[in-house]
Design a protein around this motif. Structure first.
Motif, short mmCIF file in Angstrom:
data_model
loop_
_atom_site.label_atom_id
_atom_site.label_comp_id
_atom_site.label_asym_id
_atom_site.label_seq_id
_atom_site.Cartn_x
_atom_site.Cartn_y
_atom_site.Cartn_z
N UNK A 24 0.82 -1.35 -0.03
CA UNK A 24 -0.21 -0.04 0.01
C UNK A 24 0.68 1.38 -0.04
N UNK A 25 2.17 1.11 -0.21
CA UNK A 25 2.94 2.20 -0.17
C UNK A 25 2.87 3.07 -1.38
N UNK A 26 2.63 4.43 -1.42
CA UNK A 26 2.73 5.06 -2.42
C UNK A 26 3.80 5.19 -3.48
N UNK A 27 3.80 5.60 -4.59
CA UNK A 27 5.00 5.66 -5.43
C UNK A 27 5.92 6.40 -4.72
N UNK A 28 7.25 5.91 -4.54
CA UNK A 28 8.34 6.53 -4.11
C UNK A 28 8.37 6.84 -2.58
#
Length: 98
Positions: A24-28
């Motif tokens: 679920x981490x956002x891009x970057x």
């Protein structure tokens, strides 16, 4: 005086949960950034909750002191009226002449 930083303690988690977090981490976004954001949000939520409780206790104490109470049924009826009004406004078709 320069500001110093501290580290949050390492938190052991099951590999499956770590994989779920990483999914679920956002891009970057790094895991450390995610954990910091989650901790900040939790601290803010607890601060707001503590302030809410403190306001409620002050209100209770003031009501006890003055004897000025509002009946719960009156509060619920007022809230129900607001909800009914809002639902009625939302159910009306938009005015095309505006």
């Amino acid at each position: 005086m320069p500001m110093t930083t501290a580290s949050l303690p390492s938190v052991p988690v099951e590999p499956e949960f770590l994989a779920e977090i990483e999914s679920v981490l956002a891009e970057g976004e790094s895991l450390a950034e995610f954990v910091e954001a989650a901790v900040r949000a939790s601290v803010e939520r607890r601060r707001v909750q503590a302030e809410f409780i403190a306001r409620g206790l002050r209100s209770r104490d003031e009501a006890k002191r003055t004897g000025d109470y509002v009946d719960a049924a009156d509060v619920v009826a007022g809230l129900q009226g607001k909800l009914d009004d809002a639902r009625a406004r939302l159910s009306k078709p938009p005015n095309s002449s505006e």
